[in-house]
Enzyme design. Structure first.
Site, PDB file in Angstrom:
ATOM      1  N   HIS A   1       0.895  -1.126  -0.114  1.00 53.69           N
ATOM      2  CA  HIS A   1      -0.035   0.184   0.109  1.00 53.69           C
ATOM      3  C   HIS A   1       0.847   0.953  -0.242  1.00 53.69           C
ATOM      4  CE1 HIS A   1      -3.936  -1.794   0.756  1.00 53.69           C
ATOM      5  NE2 HIS A   1      -3.474  -2.881   0.929  1.00 53.69           N
TER       6      HIS A   1
ATOM      7  N   ASP B   1       3.581   9.590  -0.823  1.00 50.47           N
ATOM      8  CA  ASP B   1       2.130   8.640  -0.323  1.00 50.47           C
ATOM      9  C   ASP B   1       1.918   7.419  -1.400  1.00 50.47           C
ATOM     10  OD1 ASP B   1      -0.043   7.911   1.105  1.00 50.47           O
ATOM     11  OD2 ASP B   1      -0.708  10.235   1.270  1.00 50.47           O
TER      12      ASP B   1
HETATM   13  P1  ADQ Z   1      -3.262   6.053   4.802  1.00 49.49           P
HETATM   14  O1  ADQ Z   1      -1.710   6.515   5.138  1.00 49.49           O
HETATM   15  O2  ADQ Z   1      -3.842   5.911   5.894  1.00 49.49           O
HETATM   16  O3  ADQ Z   1      -3.197   4.901   4.009  1.00 49.49           O
HETATM   17  P2  ADQ Z   1      -4.997   7.403   2.873  1.00 49.49           P
HETATM   18  O4  ADQ Z   1      -4.998   6.842   1.361  1.00 49.49           O
HETATM   19  O5  ADQ Z   1      -5.471   8.863   2.803  1.00 49.49           O
HETATM   20  O6  ADQ Z   1      -3.654   7.190   3.769  1.00 49.49           O
HETATM   21  O7  ADQ Z   1      -6.452   6.916   3.668  1.00 49.49           O
HETATM   22  C1  ADQ Z   1      -6.749   7.335   4.558  1.00 49.49           C
HETATM   23  C2  ADQ Z   1      -8.222   7.131   5.056  1.00 49.49           C
HETATM   24  O8  ADQ Z   1      -8.455   7.245   6.375  1.00 49.49           O
HETATM   25  C3  ADQ Z   1      -9.193   7.792   4.136  1.00 49.49           C
HETATM   26  O9  ADQ Z   1     -10.171   6.835   3.715  1.00 49.49           O
HETATM   27  C4  ADQ Z   1      -9.753   8.978   5.055  1.00 49.49           C
HETATM   28  O10 ADQ Z   1     -10.984   9.397   4.664  1.00 49.49           O
HETATM   29  C5  ADQ Z   1      -9.694   8.432   6.290  1.00 49.49           C
HETATM   30  N1  ADQ Z   1      -9.394   9.240   7.346  1.00 49.49           N
HETATM   31  C6  ADQ Z   1      -8.313  10.286   7.257  1.00 49.49           C
HETATM   32  N2  ADQ Z   1      -8.483  11.276   8.198  1.00 49.49           N
HETATM   33  C7  ADQ Z   1      -9.518  10.772   8.840  1.00 49.49           C
HETATM   34  C8  ADQ Z   1     -10.330  11.351  10.017  1.00 49.49           C
HETATM   35  N3  ADQ Z   1      -9.976  12.466  10.479  1.00 49.49           N
HETATM   36  N4  ADQ Z   1     -11.455  10.969  10.175  1.00 49.49           N
HETATM   37  C9  ADQ Z   1     -11.977   9.826   9.544  1.00 49.49           C
HETATM   38  N5  ADQ Z   1     -11.390   9.302   8.596  1.00 49.49           N
HETATM   39  C10 ADQ Z   1     -10.092   9.888   8.157  1.00 49.49           C
HETATM   40  C11 ADQ Z   1      -2.200   3.717   3.285  1.00 49.49           C
HETATM   41  C12 ADQ Z   1      -1.333   4.348   2.484  1.00 49.49           C
HETATM   42  C13 ADQ Z   1      -1.847   5.317   1.393  1.00 49.49           C
HETATM   43  C14 ADQ Z   1      -2.791   4.497   0.461  1.00 49.49           C
HETATM   44  C15 ADQ Z   1      -3.798   3.435   1.353  1.00 49.49           C
HETATM   45  C16 ADQ Z   1      -4.647   2.784   0.732  1.00 49.49           C
HETATM   46  O11 ADQ Z   1      -0.425   5.373   3.154  1.00 49.49           O
HETATM   47  O12 ADQ Z   1      -0.998   5.808   0.587  1.00 49.49           O
HETATM   48  O13 ADQ Z   1      -3.684   5.185  -0.425  1.00 49.49           O
HETATM   49  O14 ADQ Z   1      -3.295   2.985   2.361  1.00 49.49           O
HETATM   50  O15 ADQ Z   1      -3.985   1.824  -0.142  1.00 49.49           O
END
Ligand code: ADQ
Length: 468
Positions: free
Chosen positions: A158, A365
């Protein structure tokens, strides 16, 4: 797909199943696939147990089996807090300066993967397809093979895959990378990640890469890019039906005609929060007319709060937000609103919709789902604008966002201005194109493509060539 199989997913954390849509990310994609095929989901239970008391639990939920294992405190420290979050996470995000390698932690990491494999192997059936997720479980496939598992096993990373120069700073890189060759298929988020993996194998281990196949250590593994997506209609629906719709109209009332910039990130140094805050300060400095008319809402729930590097980072960020507010706030206007907690996804969708600009500026990311969620939550008739880091995997699919270098505060500030000023026709054109991309590569396609590639390729075998 040609033959019937059961899908088995392994990830560090399991579930939630019922609230999968509410949890977002990985859970959304996996639950549907597992439900369809009466699958098995395996991983850590989230519980810490005393030595000798760690339990393996198995429960049925919505037609699938959840199988979870407890960890001891020692295992949690060495495996999760240690090798995963203090070593691999920064390394995979190109942060050698934060990477702390301790051989004992690597040994605990290997041992936890060994324990996971032992517990999982017993539950496998001959017709299973096994899908292992993320950097916590890199050696799991190899441990399963050592237990005689011959079923197809795929791995999906990921996070980004770093350049070979960075990976080679990890003292145990070869030991770790060698275990990847136990898989049939390795999936990455982007073509760039695939390319960096191929180059690393060539340069560091004298391996070779031909098309979608990479050979080294006497084994050949298939590789490919499978960019993860979101459930586009669901996010949109969340933004336009209550409670998301209610939150949107409440937010609009609170804003009283002001424009909102929004950032939503786990509180993690890879997400570029400090520079973003700094860029917002620069924007306010350059545009006095925006004073009183723009706010930045940053939603950032604490993540990995027990680690020192994360605690320091949080203090710095709070300091930066306070500095900007101290400098620019008036009695009737506070420029930075900072929420230090997780919000329900429906609320989040309403807040995205109420925001004129989405600011997603990670330093690095794997993909970044927030960028995609922000776009999906917009009103197509009057959409907001996405400012997106070039170094998020999502940037490779989202050309129509305003792409910025997250290290360049001036450029981010410029993009904030351009986004806020953008005319409706251009906003609509960009939004339409972005939505087409989101629909093309949604979360359903991500898992279908990966599972099909895993199921259809040649089965696992040892290549004849002698290992180096
Ligand atoms: P993350 O590093 O966690 O994931 P991201 O892809 O942005 O990063 O996903 C975060 C998820 O958490 C999103 O669905 C978002 O809506 C939710 N989220 C963030 N802040 C929040 C909050 N305050 N309240 C509720 N929900 C919140 C890892 C990798 C990424 C990759 C994903 C999926 O680091 O690069 O995109 O996995 O593969």
């Amino acid at each position: 797909m040609s033959r019937a199989f059961r899908l088995v997913a392994a990830s560090n954390r399991v579930g939630p199943v019922k609230g999968a849509a509410a949890a977002g990310g990985l859970a959304v994609g996996l639950v549907d696939a597992l439900r369809e095929r009466g699958g098995l989901w395996f991983g850590w239970s989230g519980h810490v147990a005393a030595r000798g008391k760690a339990r393996l639990r198995s429960e049925k939920e919505e037609g699938m089996t959840l199988s979870t294992l407890d960890l001891t405190q020692h295992e949690l420290d060495g495996y999760y807090n240690g090798f995963c979050n203090n070593c691999l996470w920064p390394l995979l995000h190109f942060r050698i300066d934060l990477t702390q390698f301790e051989r004992r932690q690597l040994e605990t990491y290997r041992r936890v993967n060994w324990r996971f494999a032992q517990a999982l192997a017993k539950q496998l059936r001959p017709d299973d397809l096994v899908w292992v997720h993320d950097f916590h479980l890199i050696p799991l496939g190899d441990e399963l093979r050592r237990r005689g598992v011959r079923q197809r096993i795929g791995f999906f990373l990921h996070t980004p895959f770093p350049p070979t120069e960075i990976l080679c700073t990890l003292p145990a890189h070869e030991e770790l990378m060698r275990t990847l060759f136990a898989y049939d298929l390795i999936g990455f988020q982007t073509d760039e990640d695939v390319r960096r993996f191929q180059e690393h194998v060539r340069r560091a281990y004298g391996g070779s890469a031909r098309g979608g196949a990479v050979s080294a250590f006497g084994r050949e593994v298939r590789v490919g890019a499978f960019p993860i997506g979101i459930d586009v209609d669901q996010v949109h629906r969340y933004a336009f039906t209550s409670p998301g719709n209610r939150e949107w109209s409440r937010m609009r009332r609170v804003l009283r005609g002001r424009d909102q910039f929004i950032g939503v990130d786990r509180l993690d140094y890879s997400k570029g929060l400090l520079r973003r805050m700094d860029a917002f300060g620069r924007y306010l400095e350059r545009h006095p007319k925006a004073h009183g008319k723009v706010i930045l809402l940053q939603v950032a729930p604490v993540s990995r709060g027990s680690l020192e590097s994360y605690r320091d980072f949080r203090r710095e960020l709070e300091g930066e937000a306070a500095r900007i507010n101290g400098r620019f706030a008036r009695f009737d206007w506070t420029p930075v609103h900072y929420l230090n907690r997780a919000l329900p996804r429906r609320t989040l969708a309403g807040l995205y919709r109420a925001s004129r600009v989405g600011i997603v500026t990670p330093m690095r990311d794997g993909m970044n789902l927030v960028a995609k969620e922000y776009v999906a939550a917009q009103d197509p008739a009057d959409p907001g604008v996405l400012v997106l880091s070039r170094f998020a995997g999502a940037a490779q699919q989202m050309d129509e966002a305003l792409l910025v270098n997250p290290y360049d505060g001036e450029e981010i500030a410029g993009a904030m201005h351009q986004a806020r000023d953008m005319r409706l026709a251009e906003r609509r054109r960009r939004h339409e194109a972005l939505m087409r991309g989101l629909r093309d590569y949604d979360v359903g396609r991500w898992r279908r493509d990966f599972v099909a590639a895993l199921a259809e390729g040649p089965a696992w075998r040892r290549t004849a060539r002698k290992p180096r």
